[in-house]
Design a protein around this motif. Structure first.
Motif, mmCIF file in Angstrom:
data_model
loop_
_atom_site.group_PDB
_atom_site.id
_atom_site.type_symbol
_atom_site.label_atom_id
_atom_site.label_comp_id
_atom_site.label_asym_id
_atom_site.label_seq_id
_atom_site.Cartn_x
_atom_site.Cartn_y
_atom_site.Cartn_z
ATOM 1 N N UNK A 288 0.848 -1.162 -0.202
ATOM 2 C CA UNK A 288 0.002 0.011 0.068
ATOM 3 C C UNK A 288 0.894 1.142 -0.057
ATOM 4 N N UNK A 289 1.716 1.529 -1.183
ATOM 5 C CA UNK A 289 2.638 2.234 -1.154
ATOM 6 C C UNK A 289 2.534 3.142 -2.598
ATOM 7 N N UNK A 290 2.882 4.311 -2.399
ATOM 8 C CA UNK A 290 2.910 5.213 -3.595
ATOM 9 C C UNK A 290 4.341 5.692 -3.685
ATOM 10 N N UNK A 291 4.954 5.843 -4.791
ATOM 11 C CA UNK A 291 6.169 6.461 -5.204
ATOM 12 C C UNK A 291 5.758 7.822 -5.845
ATOM 13 N N UNK A 292 6.421 9.017 -5.463
ATOM 14 C CA UNK A 292 5.704 10.280 -6.182
ATOM 15 C C UNK A 292 7.102 11.211 -6.119
ATOM 16 N N UNK A 293 6.677 12.273 -6.809
ATOM 17 C CA UNK A 293 7.802 13.392 -6.902
ATOM 18 C C UNK A 293 7.157 14.471 -6.243
ATOM 19 N N UNK A 294 7.962 14.993 -5.231
ATOM 20 C CA UNK A 294 7.600 16.434 -4.615
ATOM 21 C C UNK A 294 8.494 17.410 -4.978
ATOM 22 N N UNK A 295 7.740 18.553 -5.024
ATOM 23 C CA UNK A 295 8.474 19.853 -5.648
ATOM 24 C C UNK A 295 8.662 20.788 -4.329
ATOM 25 N N UNK A 296 9.814 21.735 -4.196
ATOM 26 C CA UNK A 296 10.154 22.163 -3.118
ATOM 27 C C UNK A 296 9.980 23.798 -3.325
ATOM 28 N N UNK A 297 8.488 24.105 -2.724
ATOM 29 C CA UNK A 297 8.067 25.437 -3.043
ATOM 30 C C UNK A 297 8.746 26.412 -2.088
ATOM 31 N N UNK A 298 9.588 26.104 -1.294
ATOM 32 C CA UNK A 298 10.430 26.916 -0.370
ATOM 33 C C UNK A 298 11.806 26.613 -0.767
ATOM 34 N N UNK A 299 12.197 26.285 -2.074
ATOM 35 C CA UNK A 299 13.456 26.283 -2.573
ATOM 36 C C UNK A 299 14.514 27.677 -2.289
ATOM 37 N N UNK A 300 15.713 27.223 -1.826
ATOM 38 C CA UNK A 300 16.556 28.495 -1.860
ATOM 39 C C UNK A 300 16.748 29.375 -2.981
ATOM 40 N N UNK A 301 16.576 28.336 -4.115
ATOM 41 C CA UNK A 301 16.680 29.224 -5.405
ATOM 42 C C UNK A 301 15.198 29.622 -5.795
#
Length: 547
Positions: A288-301
């Motif tokens: 019962x697992x999902x692999x996903x991609x997260x975006x860093x909305x607080x990126x230092x860039x």
């Protein structure tokens, strides 16, 4: 369970892990004794019950320790330290009667006070447990976590050594399942204080009350052993003398180890599946697992932070990934294309019986359409005033982790002006970097801690410690809050709340679901009694034996 689980997330340790396997003799490498040799694909990060967040740690703790309940076959709640339970006050008061013959491996009795201490330690802000949020609904837990009330006010009380009372602010539909989860296990205060900051950082700096106890783990090495715990209250049910673990990250190494009878369990890479899928030891384990991609909305860039806040850019990155090709040609281990963030076959509609993923489907969030992706990408880049982006993609340093980042890199770089740099690091390092927000994008994973969609959905509320990318939606927060609060006792309304939350997350493309994991494994056919659950801690070795 965090796979960043575990998981249980789990955690299944590390992004897109292709566990290692091979085919060999059907005779156990340890058939003369009750011993087995097991593989893990990643390091063991911790044995601290309050701080465990991943599936590797979860499986180790689940087999060396025990809570009020133990999860049996198909996730069924079975008695653990609690001999009996009484529920009163409309489901808001639980009274547990504990076993008098439960002991720690140092000879101490397991008492109600150990549960009180362990729970208080986990919710104490000083502990910084990422799983403290699971205590929400237990009296005063939220205020304690937020530093507004003392830990002593938590709704748990010891009445002598063997009676434990838990008081809830509101009924919790899945409370019994939580009681079988590792972060609700008891902790021995004397041992925690003895080792201080070193508690749970090695097998010696720990004490055990479960079927096994751990030896041989220094905190940094890649091997450890579970040995039968003769102080365990139900030791007669435990047949194994020992289970020896070693971390194996390379598929060819795993193949050689299995063929030479040096390991009894391992998982198959896509290339190996083709050759061994008809072997009698072959078994696909769905999770019962999902692999996903997260975006860093607080990126230092600042440019990247702005880009990841743009919905069209997020949608373009999702649409550029051919998930079907990925699971069939790169993974090839029985994993399936995600139907959404919440995994399939986790929960059914209480009225219609339909799977949650059917009711909450947002097909565009998991589709592949490169033409549409390029269109949205162009529009999104124009909106942020850029023509080029350089993005780093973080994942594990395993064979599978590297294949994953290479696949996604190839897919994303078909978008004009996008350059992707892969960062493959050890599992433990990825966890730390994810938690510290030290990433642009990261391949993460979550394994449900219990069989309810809320185990997934609670992660991305704006104040959750696991929301590493800082997704923020008032509508999403409100839906999850209703499911866990006002509608907790109304199954139909609660289901609708969770469906609304999933749809909000997917319409926002808050994360990019890639696949639901399954592991193609080879397990010696003479290893019997292994309990495997798709949610929570996957493996329960209490009844395991060599036949």
């Amino acid at each position: 369970m965090n796979f960043k689980t575990a998981a249980k997330v789990t955690v299944v340790a590390g992004a897109s892990v292709l566990f290692l396997a091979a085919c060999g003799s059907s005779k156990s490498s340890s058939s003369s004794k009750q011993t087995a040799n097991w593989t893990e694909s990643a390091e063991l990060p911790t044995m601290d019950i309050s701080k465990s967040t991943d599936v590797v740690s979860s499986n180790a703790l689940n087999n060396t320790n025990e809570g009020l309940y133990r999860l049996g076959k198909n996730g069924k709640v079975t008695p653990g330290i609690a001999k009996s339970t009484k529920v009163t006050n409309g489901g808001k008061t639980y009274t547990f009667t504990l076993r008098k013959n439960a002991k720690w491996s140092n000879g101490d009795k397991v008492t109600a006070k150990d549960f009180v201490y362990g729970w208080q330690r986990t919710v104490n802000p000083k502990t910084a447990s990422q799983y403290a949020y699971l205590y929400s609904g237990i009296k005063n837990a939220d205020d304690i976590v937020n530093g507004k009330k003392p830990v002593s006010s938590l709704g748990i009380k010891a009445d002598g050594d063997y009676k434990l009372t838990v008081t809830l602010d509101k009924p919790i539909a899945y409370f019994d399942k939580l009681m079988g989860f590792i972060n609700f296990f008891p902790q021995n205060e004397k041992v925690v204080k003895k080792y201080g900051s070193k508690y749970g950082t090695s097998s010696k700096a720990m004490v055990y009350n479960g079927p096994y106890k751990m030896t041989g783990w220094t905190g940094t090495n890649l091997s450890w052993t579970l040995k039968k715990n003769n102080d365990y209250w139900d030791k007669k049910a435990v047949k194994m003398d020992s289970i020896k673990y070693q971390v194996v990250k390379d598929a060819s190494t795993g193949l050689n180890l299995f063929n030479s009878n040096k390991v009894d369990y391992t998982t198959l890479s896509s290339e190996q599946v083709k050759n061994y899928k008809n072997d009698k030891n072959y078994l696909v384990r769905k999770t019962a697992s999902t692999f996903y991609i997260e975006f860093n909305r607080k990126d230092s860039d600042a440019t990247l932070a702005k880009a990841f806040k743009n919905q069209k850019i997020r949608q373009a990155l999702s649409l550029a990934i051919n998930r079907k090709s990925y699971v069939n040609n790169t993974l090839g281990n029985g994993s399936t294309v995600s139907k959404g963030y919440v995994s399939e076959d986790l929960a059914k509609n209480p009225t219609t019986g339909k799977d949650f993923t059917t009711d909450a489907a947002v097909p565009s969030a998991v589709d592949y359409d490169l033409t549409k992706a390029k269109k949205l990408w162009k529009e999104g880049m124009k909106e942020i005033g850029k023509t080029k982006l350089n993005v780093k993609l973080l994942s594990d340093d395993t064979d599978g982790g590297k294949k994953t980042t290479e696949f996604i890199q190839g897919a994303w770089e078909k978008l004009p002006g996008l350059t992707v740099t892969n960062q493959n690091v050890p599992f433990k390092t990825r966890l730390q970097r994810s938690q510290n927000g030290n990433f642009d994008t990261v391949v993460s994973a979550w394994n449900a801690d219990f069989t309810d969609p809320i185990s997934f959905l609670s992660l991305f509320t704006s104040d959750n410690s696991y929301n590493n990318g800082k997704y923020d939606s008032a509508a999403y927060d409100a839906a999850v809050k209703k499911a866990e609060g006002a509608d907790a006792n109304n199954k139909t309304a609660r289901w609708a709340d969770m469906v609304a939350a999933e749809k909000q997350l997917m319409n926002d493309q808050g994360v990019i679901p890639i696949y639901q994991q399954a592991s193609a494994t080879l397990t010696r056919s003479d290893l019997k009694g292994i309990i495997y659950n798709t949610a929570g801690s996957n493996y329960n070795f209490k009844y395991m034996s060599v036949k």
